[in-house]
Design an enzyme around this catalytic site. Sequence first.
Site, PDB file in Angstrom:
ATOM      1  N   ASP A 136      40.994  39.463  31.144  1.00  0.00           N
ATOM      2  CA  ASP A 136      40.558  38.720  30.006  1.00  0.00           C
ATOM      3  C   ASP A 136      41.226  38.916  28.643  1.00  0.00           C
ATOM      4  O   ASP A 136      40.813  38.018  27.968  1.00  0.00           O
ATOM      5  CB  ASP A 136      39.217  38.896  29.993  1.00  0.00           C
ATOM      6  CG  ASP A 136      38.563  40.411  29.623  1.00  0.00           C
ATOM      7  OD1 ASP A 136      37.762  40.780  30.339  1.00  0.00           O
ATOM      8  OD2 ASP A 136      39.445  41.165  29.075  1.00  0.00           O
ATOM      9  N   HIS A 151      46.220  43.879  36.959  1.00  0.00           N
ATOM     10  CA  HIS A 151      45.988  42.815  37.863  1.00  0.00           C
ATOM     11  C   HIS A 151      46.372  41.659  37.001  1.00  0.00           C
ATOM     12  O   HIS A 151      46.072  40.386  37.469  1.00  0.00           O
ATOM     13  CB  HIS A 151      44.510  42.823  38.046  1.00  0.00           C
ATOM     14  CG  HIS A 151      44.180  43.894  38.907  1.00  0.00           C
ATOM     15  ND1 HIS A 151      42.851  44.293  39.117  1.00  0.00           N
ATOM     16  CD2 HIS A 151      44.721  44.922  39.573  1.00  0.00           C
ATOM     17  CE1 HIS A 151      42.758  45.399  39.880  1.00  0.00           C
ATOM     18  NE2 HIS A 151      43.857  45.759  40.253  1.00  0.00           N
ATOM     19  N   CYS A 208      55.279  30.161  37.845  1.00  0.00           N
ATOM     20  CA  CYS A 208      55.424  29.120  39.182  1.00  0.00           C
ATOM     21  C   CYS A 208      55.050  29.813  40.409  1.00  0.00           C
ATOM     22  O   CYS A 208      55.364  31.200  40.648  1.00  0.00           O
ATOM     23  CB  CYS A 208      57.059  28.836  38.973  1.00  0.00           C
ATOM     24  SG  CYS A 208      57.406  27.797  40.550  1.00  0.00           S
ATOM     25  N   CYS A 262      55.810  22.828  38.470  1.00  0.00           N
ATOM     26  CA  CYS A 262      56.965  23.628  37.508  1.00  0.00           C
ATOM     27  C   CYS A 262      57.906  22.497  37.378  1.00  0.00           C
ATOM     28  O   CYS A 262      58.645  21.943  38.131  1.00  0.00           O
ATOM     29  CB  CYS A 262      57.459  24.707  38.606  1.00  0.00           C
ATOM     30  SG  CYS A 262      58.868  25.506  37.743  1.00  0.00           S
ATOM     31  N   THR A 292      33.868  50.316  36.424  1.00  0.00           N
ATOM     32  CA  THR A 292      34.666  49.927  37.627  1.00  0.00           C
ATOM     33  C   THR A 292      33.786  50.542  38.723  1.00  0.00           C
ATOM     34  O   THR A 292      33.365  51.750  38.682  1.00  0.00           O
ATOM     35  CB  THR A 292      36.061  50.420  37.617  1.00  0.00           C
ATOM     36  OG1 THR A 292      36.613  49.991  39.005  1.00  0.00           O
ATOM     37  CG2 THR A 292      36.333  51.811  37.221  1.00  0.00           C
TER      38      THR A 292
HETATM   39  C1  BV8 Z   1      47.301  45.562  47.520  1.00  0.00           C
HETATM   40  C2  BV8 Z   1      42.651  39.644  39.804  1.00  0.00           C
HETATM   41  C3  BV8 Z   1      48.891  46.136  48.981  1.00  0.00           C
HETATM   42  C4  BV8 Z   1      41.672  38.572  40.137  1.00  0.00           C
HETATM   43  C5  BV8 Z   1      41.927  41.559  41.044  1.00  0.00           C
HETATM   44  C6  BV8 Z   1      40.786  44.787  53.483  1.00  0.00           C
HETATM   45  C7  BV8 Z   1      41.132  43.454  53.679  1.00  0.00           C
HETATM   46  C8  BV8 Z   1      42.204  43.028  52.922  1.00  0.00           C
HETATM   47  C9  BV8 Z   1      42.729  43.894  51.702  1.00  0.00           C
HETATM   48  C10 BV8 Z   1      42.220  45.042  51.686  1.00  0.00           C
HETATM   49  C11 BV8 Z   1      41.007  45.488  52.419  1.00  0.00           C
HETATM   50  N1  BV8 Z   1      40.924  46.884  52.009  1.00  0.00           N
HETATM   51  C12 BV8 Z   1      41.515  47.102  50.865  1.00  0.00           C
HETATM   52  C13 BV8 Z   1      42.284  46.002  50.585  1.00  0.00           C
HETATM   53  C14 BV8 Z   1      43.356  46.149  49.536  1.00  0.00           C
HETATM   54  C15 BV8 Z   1      42.727  45.074  48.374  1.00  0.00           C
HETATM   55  C16 BV8 Z   1      41.290  45.529  47.974  1.00  0.00           C
HETATM   56  O1  BV8 Z   1      41.284  46.845  47.476  1.00  0.00           O
HETATM   57  N2  BV8 Z   1      40.290  44.910  48.354  1.00  0.00           N
HETATM   58  C17 BV8 Z   1      38.768  45.161  48.127  1.00  0.00           C
HETATM   59  C18 BV8 Z   1      38.152  43.956  47.929  1.00  0.00           C
HETATM   60  C19 BV8 Z   1      38.305  46.310  49.484  1.00  0.00           C
HETATM   61  N3  BV8 Z   1      43.712  45.252  47.150  1.00  0.00           N
HETATM   62  C20 BV8 Z   1      44.711  44.458  46.927  1.00  0.00           C
HETATM   63  O2  BV8 Z   1      44.804  43.693  47.682  1.00  0.00           O
HETATM   64  C21 BV8 Z   1      45.682  44.862  45.814  1.00  0.00           C
HETATM   65  N4  BV8 Z   1      46.860  44.721  46.427  1.00  0.00           N
HETATM   66  O3  BV8 Z   1      46.607  46.309  47.946  1.00  0.00           O
HETATM   67  O4  BV8 Z   1      48.343  45.078  47.805  1.00  0.00           O
HETATM   68  C22 BV8 Z   1      50.119  45.346  49.701  1.00  0.00           C
HETATM   69  C23 BV8 Z   1      50.811  46.057  50.733  1.00  0.00           C
HETATM   70  C24 BV8 Z   1      51.673  45.535  51.495  1.00  0.00           C
HETATM   71  C25 BV8 Z   1      52.097  44.008  51.327  1.00  0.00           C
HETATM   72  C26 BV8 Z   1      51.000  43.361  50.446  1.00  0.00           C
HETATM   73  C27 BV8 Z   1      50.232  43.862  49.613  1.00  0.00           C
HETATM   74  C28 BV8 Z   1      45.472  43.752  44.811  1.00  0.00           C
HETATM   75  C29 BV8 Z   1      44.114  43.937  44.041  1.00  0.00           C
HETATM   76  C30 BV8 Z   1      44.078  43.218  42.842  1.00  0.00           C
HETATM   77  C31 BV8 Z   1      43.202  42.228  43.035  1.00  0.00           C
HETATM   78  N5  BV8 Z   1      42.990  41.244  41.985  1.00  0.00           N
HETATM   79  N6  BV8 Z   1      42.088  40.848  40.108  1.00  0.00           N
HETATM   80  C32 BV8 Z   1      40.823  37.892  39.170  1.00  0.00           C
HETATM   81  O5  BV8 Z   1      40.381  38.996  38.441  1.00  0.00           O
HETATM   82  O6  BV8 Z   1      40.633  36.905  39.190  1.00  0.00           O
HETATM   83  S1  BV8 Z   1      40.839  42.686  41.376  1.00  0.00           S
HETATM   84  C33 BV8 Z   1      39.332  42.296  40.655  1.00  0.00           C
HETATM   85  O7  BV8 Z   1      38.103  42.946  41.150  1.00  0.00           O
HETATM   86  C34 BV8 Z   1      39.308  42.215  39.120  1.00  0.00           C
HETATM   87  O8  BV8 Z   1      40.434  42.458  38.616  1.00  0.00           O
HETATM   88  C35 BV8 Z   1      38.245  43.311  39.006  1.00  0.00           C
HETATM   89  O9  BV8 Z   1      38.662  44.482  38.180  1.00  0.00           O
HETATM   90  C36 BV8 Z   1      38.224  43.982  40.366  1.00  0.00           C
HETATM   91  C37 BV8 Z   1      36.546  44.226  40.436  1.00  0.00           C
HETATM   92  O10 BV8 Z   1      36.543  45.445  40.639  1.00  0.00           O
HETATM   93  P1  BV8 Z   1      35.665  46.223  38.956  1.00  0.00           P
HETATM   94  O11 BV8 Z   1      36.714  45.828  37.846  1.00  0.00           O
HETATM   95  O12 BV8 Z   1      35.347  47.432  39.437  1.00  0.00           O
HETATM   96  O13 BV8 Z   1      34.550  44.977  38.709  1.00  0.00           O
HETATM   97  P2  BV8 Z   1      33.065  45.300  39.672  1.00  0.00           P
HETATM   98  O14 BV8 Z   1      32.506  44.144  39.052  1.00  0.00           O
HETATM   99  O15 BV8 Z   1      33.458  45.581  40.939  1.00  0.00           O
HETATM  100  O16 BV8 Z   1      32.526  46.567  39.040  1.00  0.00           O
HETATM  101  C38 BV8 Z   1      31.909  46.616  37.678  1.00  0.00           C
HETATM  102  C39 BV8 Z   1      31.280  48.051  37.550  1.00  0.00           C
HETATM  103  O17 BV8 Z   1      30.925  48.076  36.169  1.00  0.00           O
HETATM  104  C40 BV8 Z   1      30.248  48.362  38.299  1.00  0.00           C
HETATM  105  O18 BV8 Z   1      30.279  49.567  39.104  1.00  0.00           O
HETATM  106  C41 BV8 Z   1      28.969  48.217  37.353  1.00  0.00           C
HETATM  107  O19 BV8 Z   1      27.895  49.107  37.761  1.00  0.00           O
HETATM  108  C42 BV8 Z   1      29.499  48.723  36.237  1.00  0.00           C
HETATM  109  N7  BV8 Z   1      28.978  47.898  35.023  1.00  0.00           N
HETATM  110  C43 BV8 Z   1      28.441  46.797  34.824  1.00  0.00           C
HETATM  111  N8  BV8 Z   1      28.039  46.590  33.614  1.00  0.00           N
HETATM  112  C44 BV8 Z   1      28.377  47.705  32.826  1.00  0.00           C
HETATM  113  C45 BV8 Z   1      29.031  48.605  33.648  1.00  0.00           C
HETATM  114  N9  BV8 Z   1      29.464  49.862  33.473  1.00  0.00           N
HETATM  115  C46 BV8 Z   1      29.403  50.070  31.902  1.00  0.00           C
HETATM  116  N10 BV8 Z   1      28.670  49.623  31.312  1.00  0.00           N
HETATM  117  C47 BV8 Z   1      28.298  48.209  31.518  1.00  0.00           C
HETATM  118  N11 BV8 Z   1      27.796  47.226  30.709  1.00  0.00           N
HETATM  119 ZN    ZN Z   2      59.444  26.761  39.663  1.00  0.00          ZN
END
Ligand code: BV8
Ligand code: ZN
Length: 246
Positions: free
Chosen positions: A99, A114, A122, A144, A194
């Site tokens: 953000d 991320h 593109c 594009c 996180t």
């Molecule tokens: C990769 C952009 C390897 C999007 C994001 C099974 C099937 C398929 C894939 C996988 C799988 N198991 C694992 C994977 C890998 C996958 C993954 O981890 N999946 C998860 C869902 C299990 N990871 C990937 O795909 C990554 N790439 O592994 O590539 C590879 C190898 C070979 C070939 C090709 C690839 C890519 C990961 C990046 C994904 N993109 N963001 C967008 O934002 O639109 S991730 C997305 O989720 C956001 O970036 C965000 O950061 C994230 C969520 O996580 P958090 O930030 O922790 O947010 P969340 O809501 O979960 O938690 C908030 C926390 O804050 C909570 O705990 C809450 O209690 C706390 N909180 C709330 N309020 C407060 C607070 N704390 C303090 N104060 C407050 N006020």
């Molecule tokens: Zn292009």
Amino acid sequence: MKPIAIDGDTRVLVLTGAGVSAESGIPTFRGTSGLWESHPVEKVASPEGFVEDPALVWRFYSQRREAAKAVRPNPGHDALARLEARLGDRFLLATQNVDGLHRRAGSERMVEMHGSLWKTRCSRCARAPFDDEASYDAQHLPACGQCHGKGEFALLRPDIVWFGERLRGEDLERIATFVAAAKGHRFVFLAVGTSGRVSPASELVRLAKANGAESWLVNLEAPDNVAAFDHVITGASGEALPQLLD
Ligand code: BV8
Ligand code: ZN
């Protein structure tokens, strides 16, 4: 709350997630039970989702651009920017957030692991991502111009790392280099707002600890990888960070 001991030699690596932006009013992923308009975020934020329904994906990101424009950084972002100003190159922020609120708070020594909501690229050619704050509706999805010039059609896409896509090599290298250089010095790793559910960001605490870091967590509730942390502070990041870091 006692501040974290940070002296003239301490290195600090911070990992932030959606919980830091939640204090500014941006809903977290888990908070919405991982759904957006009843679609799992992992599906919308994926290359497959973009091929299947680019208009839906561009609506998702257009809405997030509008939401992020309407909010501002909170005291948690500000405390991290102050710590960076104090530590200089002994500080690095790795954020999962797209953000741009850390940048608006003044953070510069930062890796947006991320990607960024404020850049578009593109989906086909290797042209550099460019600054873009626009919202697009289904009838006017951006294409594009460079590909068009070569008689090809390709949609533009957000410069975001989607699920199933690799993080950028230079980002991971920058973090690894910082962690290696911290070895042998007092080294603090701090994760804030996180759920520890998304890899490889969720692996950073283990990497830091393997290089001698003392690990801290500030979160509203215990995340999946809570056992990895030496110190766990349950609370809101906007209140805890100024007390911990100033
Ligand atoms: C990769 C952009 C390897 C999007 C994001 C099974 C099937 C398929 C894939 C996988 C799988 N198991 C694992 C994977 C890998 C996958 C993954 O981890 N999946 C998860 C869902 C299990 N990871 C990937 O795909 C990554 N790439 O592994 O590539 C590879 C190898 C070979 C070939 C090709 C690839 C890519 C990961 C990046 C994904 N993109 N963001 C967008 O934002 O639109 S991730 C997305 O989720 C956001 O970036 C965000 O950061 C994230 C969520 O996580 P958090 O930030 O922790 O947010 P969340 O809501 O979960 O938690 C908030 C926390 O804050 C909570 O705990 C809450 O209690 C706390 N909180 C709330 N309020 C407060 C607070 N704390 C303090 N104060 C407050 N006020
Ligand atoms: Zn292009």
